[in-house]
Enzyme design. Structure first.
Site, PDB file in Angstrom:
ATOM      1  N   ARG A   1      63.718 -24.675   8.303  1.00 31.57           N
ATOM      2  CA  ARG A   1      64.647 -24.007   7.384  1.00 31.57           C
ATOM      3  C   ARG A   1      65.864 -23.506   8.142  1.00 31.57           C
ATOM      4  NH1 ARG A   1      62.549 -20.993   3.062  1.00 31.57           N
ATOM      5  NH2 ARG A   1      60.443 -21.490   2.471  1.00 31.57           N
ATOM      6  N   GLY A   2      66.933 -23.316   7.403  1.00 31.40           N
ATOM      7  CA  GLY A   2      68.108 -22.701   8.012  1.00 31.40           C
ATOM      8  C   GLY A   2      69.111 -23.712   8.524  1.00 31.40           C
ATOM      9  N   CYS A   3      68.918 -24.975   8.170  1.00 31.93           N
ATOM     10  CA  CYS A   3      69.885 -25.985   8.581  1.00 31.93           C
ATOM     11  C   CYS A   3      70.537 -26.571   7.339  1.00 31.93           C
ATOM     12  CB  CYS A   3      69.190 -27.106   9.337  1.00 31.93           C
ATOM     13  SG  CYS A   3      68.104 -26.527  10.633  1.00 31.93           S
ATOM     14  N   GLN A   4      71.832 -26.869   7.446  1.00 29.03           N
ATOM     15  CA  GLN A   4      72.507 -27.525   6.326  1.00 29.03           C
ATOM     16  C   GLN A   4      72.006 -28.953   6.169  1.00 29.03           C
ATOM     17  OE1 GLN A   4      76.838 -28.953   5.974  1.00 29.03           O
ATOM     18  NE2 GLN A   4      76.925 -26.795   5.429  1.00 29.03           N
ATOM     19  N   SER A   5      71.733 -29.569   7.320  1.00 25.32           N
ATOM     20  CA  SER A   5      71.129 -30.894   7.280  1.00 25.32           C
ATOM     21  C   SER A   5      69.617 -30.706   7.291  1.00 25.32           C
ATOM     22  CB  SER A   5      71.571 -31.692   8.496  1.00 25.32           C
ATOM     23  OG  SER A   5      71.447 -30.897   9.647  1.00 25.32           O
TER      24      SER A   5
END
Lengths: 145, 412
Positions: A53-57
Site C-alpha cells: 500500500r501507499g504507492c500510486q503504481s
C-alpha cells in the site's frame, strides 16, 4: 558467508555508479534500465495480499527465508518504481534479517533519489523499504521461536 | 509552432499577477499544468491575506470595536461577491464551508439525515469524485437508502437516457459533477436538473471544476444546491461555498453545533440563528474568505468569457498537439469540455510520465484523480492530466509536448 557482499559494500557500489551521471536523464535512464531488467513476478505471486500500500503504481513483493537470509522478489506496473525496487533488492535481498532491519538506507540520499522517499501518496519507496523490514522482522520472529 | 496573440486578454499582464509562475523547478522554468488540482494565487489574494492580518484581524459579527466591524464588512462583502458570481437570488443562500467536500457533506448530513428514509434513492454518476460518492454512501447506509449510478459512454459522456431510466418516484436526490475533474467533460446539468425536478427530486451540483471555467447561474440552472472550492478559483485553500435555495436551507437542521450558529442557548434548549449563520458554526475562516473575494474580483475584471475563450483555445491547441503523439490516447472526448487533457500512453505508466515531466519542470497530475470507479469503468489504472488556467500559454503546451516526447524516448 554466502558470498553476498555486505549492505554497505553494495551501497557504496551504487553510489559510485551514480557518481558517473552528471544529468538527470542519464540517472533516470539507468533506473529505467534496471526496472526493465528486474525479473518478473509470476501472476500467481501478484496476489492482493502481496501488494504494497501507499504507492500510486501497483507494487507486489514476496520474500522467502533460506539458510538464515531473507530473499526478496518484487514487481510493479511502473518502470521507474521497478528500477528503484531493483536497487532495494540488490542491497537488501540475501542479507540476514538483522542486517535488513538495521539498514539505514542512506545511499538513497547520496544518489539524489531522496525525493522518492517523500511522504506523498505518489511515492512508494518509503512503503517498500518499510515492507521489506517488516518481512525481515516477521521471518526473524518466526525462526527464533 | 506556437502562437501567443490572444483575442481579449493580456496574457503577460495576467502572468505578472501570479508570482509563483516565475519559479524554477529542478533548474527549469516552472510549467504549471495542475490547475484542476489547485490554481495558483494572484498577488491580489496574497496581499489581501497580508493586509487582513496586518491591519484588521478580528473575530467577526459580535465585536463592537472597529477592527471587528471592518473584518465583518470585508467577510460579508465576499458573500455578496459570491452571490453575484454564481447569480444566486439571495445573499443568505451563500454558506461558507471549507471546500466542496465539506459542502457536499453538509447537504448529505443535514438534508440527508432529516429527509431520507428506507428505500429512497440517490443518483450519482460514474464521473463523480470520491467526495461526491462517499458522503452519499455513508448516509444511504445509515438511512437504508440506495445509491444508483448513471453510466457513461466510452468517451466519458453522461448517458442521459440511462439517467432517465434511473429516475423514479423513489429518487430523492441527484448529485452530479458539473465538469469532471478527471476528464474535463461537462455534464448537461440544466437538463439533468429539469428531469429530476419533474420527478420531485432535488439536485446538488458539484461545481469544483466548473466554477473557474464556466459562467455559473444557479437560478438559470435551477440547482437546489451548488458547491465549489475557493482554491480552484485562484483563491486560498480552506474556504469553499455551498449555495442552497433559501426555502430548502431554511427547512434543514444545522450541520454542526457551536458558536455563530445559535440564537439563544440554555441547557434545556437552543434556538438557531437564521441563514446563513445557522450553517456556519464556530469562528469561520475569515482571512481566506475575504481573500476569496479578491480572487473573484480578479476573474470578474478579466472577464469570464475572455478567460473561457483563451482556455478553449489552449484546450484545442493541446488536444491537437497531444493527438499527434503516436500511442497517446486522450480520455474524455466530448465536444463540451473544460480545459483538461487527460491521457494515457500505451505501455507507459502515468507515474513514470509524471516523474520524468517533473524533472523537466512540468507539473501535471498522474493517477486515479480520486475517481477510482471512473478509472475502473475506463479500464485503466490512471491517467496523466494536464489542466490549464487563464495564465497558461501556448509555449507551455509546446514544452509539455516536447517533454512527453522526451519521456517516450527515455522509456523506449
Amino acid at each position: 558467508m554466502n558470498g553476498k557482499p555486505s549492505i554497505s559494500v553494495i551501497e557504496s557500489e551504487i553510489v559510485d555508479e551514480f557518481a558517473l551521471f552528471d544529468n538527470w536523464e542519464d540517472k533516470y535512464e539507468y533506473i529505467i534500465d534496471m526496472g526493465k531488467k528486474l525479473p518478473l513476478l509470476s501472476d500467481a505471486d501478484k496476489r492482493p495480499e502481496n501488494k504494497i500500500r501507499g504507492c500510486q503504481s501497483t507494487v507486489w513483493m514476496v520474500s522467502e527465508y533460506i539458510d538464515g537470509r531473507v530473499w526478496f522478489q518484487a514487481d510493479s506496473d511502473a518502470v521507474i518504481v521497478k528500477g528503484l525496487i531493483s536497487m532495494l533488492i540488490r542491497v537488501l535481498s540475501g542479507q540476514t534479517a538483522t542486517e535488513i532491519i538495521e539498514a539505514d538506507m542512506r545511499f538513497i540520499d547520496k544518489i539524489g533519489m531522496s525525493t522518492h522517499l517523500a511522504q506523498t501518496r505518489s511515492n512508494g519507496l518509503r512503503s517498500m523499504i518499510k515492507q521489506m523490514k517488516l518481512d525481515a522482522m516477521a521471518w526473524q520472529a518466526k525462526t527464533t521461536k | 509552432m506556437s502562437k501567443n496573440v490572444l483575442s481579449n486578454i493580456d496574457l503577460s499582464a495576467i502572468r505578472q499577477q501570479f508570482p509563483i509562475l516565475d519559479r524554477q523547478v529542478k533548474g527549469k522554468q516552472l510549467v504549471y499544468l495542475d490547475n484542476a488540482a489547485t490554481t495558483q494565487k494572484p498577488k491580489a489574494v496574497i496581499d489581501t491575506l497580508t493586509d487582513y492580518y496586518s491591519r484588521y484581524n478580528a473575530n467577526i459579527h459580535r465585536g463592537i470595536h472597529t477592527l471587528a466591524e471592518e473584518a465583518t464588512i470585508a467577510y460579508e462583502s465576499t458573500r455578496e461577491k459570491v452571490r453575484g458570481f454564481i447569480n444566486a437570488k439571495h445573499v443568505e443562500e451563500i454558506i461558507f464551508t471549507r471546500g466542496t467536500t465539506e459542502s457536499i457533506n453538509l447537504v448529505a448530513n443535514s438534508w440527508g439525515r432529516s429527509q431520507l428514509k428506507e428505500g429512497d434513492e440517490i443518483i450519482i454518476s460514474t464521473l463523480e469524485h470520491h467526495s461526491n460518492i462517499v458522503p452519499w454512501q455513508l448516509i444511504a447506509k445509515e438511512k437504508g437508502a440506495n445509491l444508483r449510478v448513471v453510466p457513461i459512454g466510452d468517451n466519458g459522456e453522461f448517458l442521459f437516457d440511462e439517467y432517465l431510466k434511473l429516475l423514479s418516484a423513489n429518487t430523492r436526490m441527484v448529485s452530479v459533477v458539473h465538469a469532471s475533474n478527471a476528464l474535463g467533460v461537462i455534464n448537461p446539468v440544466k437538463q439533468i436538473i429539469e428531469a429530476a425536478h419533474r420527478m420531485g427530486a432535488l439536485v446538488m451540483v458539484d461545481g469544483a471544476q466548473s466554477t473557474v471555467h464556466l459562467d455559473i447561474d444557479v437560478q438559470d440552472l435551477q440547482a437546489d444546491f451548488f458547491a465549489f472550492s475557493g482554491h480552484k478559483v485562484y483563491g486560498p485553500t480552506g474556504v469553499g461555498v455551498l449555495y442552497g435555495k433559501k426555502e430548502i436551507l431554511e427547512s434543514m437542521p444545522p450541520f454542526q453545533g457551536g458558536g455563530e450558529m445559535i440564537r439563544e442557548v440554555s441547557f434545556k434548549e437552543t434556538t438557531f440563528n437564521e441563514l446563513p449563520y445557522k450553517f456556519e458554526a464556530g469562528t469561520p475562516n475569515i482571512a481566506d474568505t475575504i481573500a476569496l473575494g479578491s480572487a473573484l474580483d480578479l476573474i470578474t475584471s478579466i472577464g469570464k468569457l475572455n478567460i473561457r475563450h483563451h482556455e478553449d483555445e489552449l484546450l484545442a491547441y493541446a488536444t491537437n498537439a497531444l493527438l499527434s503523439i503516436e500511442s497517446l490516447r486522450i480520455m474524455g472526448n466530448t465536444p463540451n469540455k473544460v480545459s483538461v487533457c487527460s491521457f494515457v500512453i500505451d505501455g507507459v505508466h502515468p507515474q513514470d510520465i509524471g516523474i520524468l515531466l517533473d524533472n523537466q519542470g512540468i507539473a501535471v497530475r498522474t493517477g486515479h484523480h480520486c475517481t477510482q470507479p471512473l478509472m475502473a469503468r475506463l479500464g485503466i489504472p490512471g491517467t496523466t492530466r494536464a489542466s490549464f488556467a487563464m495564465y497558461n500559454t501556448f509555449e507551455e503546451i509546446d514544452i509539455l509536448i516536447a517533454g512527453i516526447q522526451k519521456v517516450i524516448r527515455m522509456m523506449k
